[in-house]
Design an enzyme around this catalytic site. Sequence first.
Site, PDB file in Angstrom:
ATOM      1  N   ASP A  54     -15.751  20.452  -5.804  1.00 22.50           N
ATOM      2  CA  ASP A  54     -17.011  20.144  -5.117  1.00 22.50           C
ATOM      3  C   ASP A  54     -18.208  20.275  -6.060  1.00 22.50           C
ATOM      4  O   ASP A  54     -19.289  19.752  -5.785  1.00 22.50           O
ATOM      5  CB  ASP A  54     -17.237  21.135  -3.966  1.00 22.50           C
ATOM      6  CG  ASP A  54     -16.910  20.558  -2.600  1.00 22.50           C
ATOM      7  OD1 ASP A  54     -17.054  19.334  -2.431  1.00 22.50           O
ATOM      8  OD2 ASP A  54     -16.542  21.339  -1.709  1.00 22.50           O
ATOM      9  N   GLN A  77     -14.192  23.305   3.236  1.00 24.07           N
ATOM     10  CA  GLN A  77     -15.091  22.432   3.993  1.00 24.07           C
ATOM     11  C   GLN A  77     -16.242  23.253   4.586  1.00 24.07           C
ATOM     12  O   GLN A  77     -16.025  24.286   5.209  1.00 24.07           O
ATOM     13  CB  GLN A  77     -14.302  21.711   5.103  1.00 24.07           C
ATOM     14  CG  GLN A  77     -15.089  20.676   5.876  1.00 24.07           C
ATOM     15  CD  GLN A  77     -15.501  19.460   5.047  1.00 24.07           C
ATOM     16  OE1 GLN A  77     -14.839  19.085   4.094  1.00 24.07           O
ATOM     17  NE2 GLN A  77     -16.605  18.856   5.407  1.00 24.07           N
ATOM     18  N   LYS A 127     -10.083  12.898   3.796  1.00 24.01           N
ATOM     19  CA  LYS A 127      -9.859  13.394   2.432  1.00 24.01           C
ATOM     20  C   LYS A 127      -8.364  13.490   2.154  1.00 24.01           C
ATOM     21  O   LYS A 127      -7.883  13.074   1.091  1.00 24.01           O
ATOM     22  CB  LYS A 127     -10.514  14.771   2.245  1.00 24.01           C
ATOM     23  CG  LYS A 127     -12.025  14.697   2.086  1.00 24.01           C
ATOM     24  CD  LYS A 127     -12.689  16.062   2.114  1.00 24.01           C
ATOM     25  CE  LYS A 127     -14.207  15.896   2.099  1.00 24.01           C
ATOM     26  NZ  LYS A 127     -14.943  17.130   2.395  1.00 24.01           N
TER      27      LYS A 127
HETATM   28  N1  GUN Z   1     -19.525  19.332   4.180  1.00 25.64           N
HETATM   29  C1  GUN Z   1     -20.269  18.188   4.133  1.00 25.64           C
HETATM   30  N2  GUN Z   1     -20.166  17.628   2.904  1.00 25.64           N
HETATM   31  C2  GUN Z   1     -19.349  18.424   2.189  1.00 25.64           C
HETATM   32  C3  GUN Z   1     -18.865  18.366   0.853  1.00 25.64           C
HETATM   33  O1  GUN Z   1     -19.161  17.468   0.058  1.00 25.64           O
HETATM   34  N3  GUN Z   1     -18.010  19.369   0.479  1.00 25.64           N
HETATM   35  C4  GUN Z   1     -17.691  20.375   1.326  1.00 25.64           C
HETATM   36  N4  GUN Z   1     -16.868  21.335   0.858  1.00 25.64           N
HETATM   37  N5  GUN Z   1     -18.126  20.470   2.564  1.00 25.64           N
HETATM   38  C5  GUN Z   1     -18.946  19.485   2.992  1.00 25.64           C
END
Ligand code: GUN
Length: 282
Positions: free
Chosen positions: A119, A96, A52
């Site tokens: 998100d 996350q 990311k």
């Molecule tokens: N963990 C797995 N997928 C995601 C996501 O799309 N966003 C976040 N914040 N955590 C994750």
Amino acid sequence: MATIIDGKKLAQKIQESVTTEVKELVAAGKQPGLAVVLVGDNQASRTYVRNKQKRTEECGMKSVLIELPETISEEALLDEVAKLNADKSIHGILVQLPLPKHISEEKVIDAIHPEKDVDGFHPINVGNLYIGKETFVPCTPAGIIELIKSTGESIEGKTAVVIGRSNIVGKPVAQLLLQENATVTIAHSRTKNLPEVARQADILVVATGLAKFVTKDYVKEGAIVIDVGMDRDEFNKLCGDVDFEDVKETAGFLTPVPGGVGPMTITMLLANTLKAAKRLER
Ligand code: GUN
């Protein structure tokens, strides 16, 4: 033989247009900023977060990583989120998941300012999606819709079956398909006659988290099959929730793993961060 949907190529194309818009904002002194909060040292999370960050920087945005120890208290994490909410250089906040067991994910998600919730997990944004209002759409579902549209097939009037009902993928992607005027079924682990239900689908989205779960018995001839899985097979090789080799002769379109849904997820995160910056800097 299915046409393979190239998620990597589509992700690059969308990222290029995000990059162009980011340049304009940077020129106007309004560089979009994304903060990613990583708690503990879950290896999978670490890899996702690194990707990311890399992609955020590639498109010219500011990228901030906040790494916190596994032992951090819920209160201290909520304080970190409050600081990011107040930080004018940060337009998007992503915590996350999963979080350590002693921390309530719900409380942390609720604490993120809805205008910075790239998100799309905050209840305000979830509610906006549900009633069809402009909102932050969760990244994986948003990417899935782009992948389906890239086939050139229309979604309207089609039968769509989503296997999986998580808040991150299953529920929001079903909502989006409904908005695109598909007839939508959400199936899950308790669904009876699952192969039969899945075989009704013109569009089949699979998010079970179970390696190679979907075989050709689940797939209607010519269907669009989207594989959200990131699993390991018996040889520890990366694979999806769909048994690619078994399904490829039956499906009309099929996403590979890797190179399908995965690359699109980060691209939609970048698009959401750009959107947050444009809204907040307006
Ligand atoms: N963990 C797995 N997928 C995601 C996501 O799309 N966003 C976040 N914040 N955590 C994750």
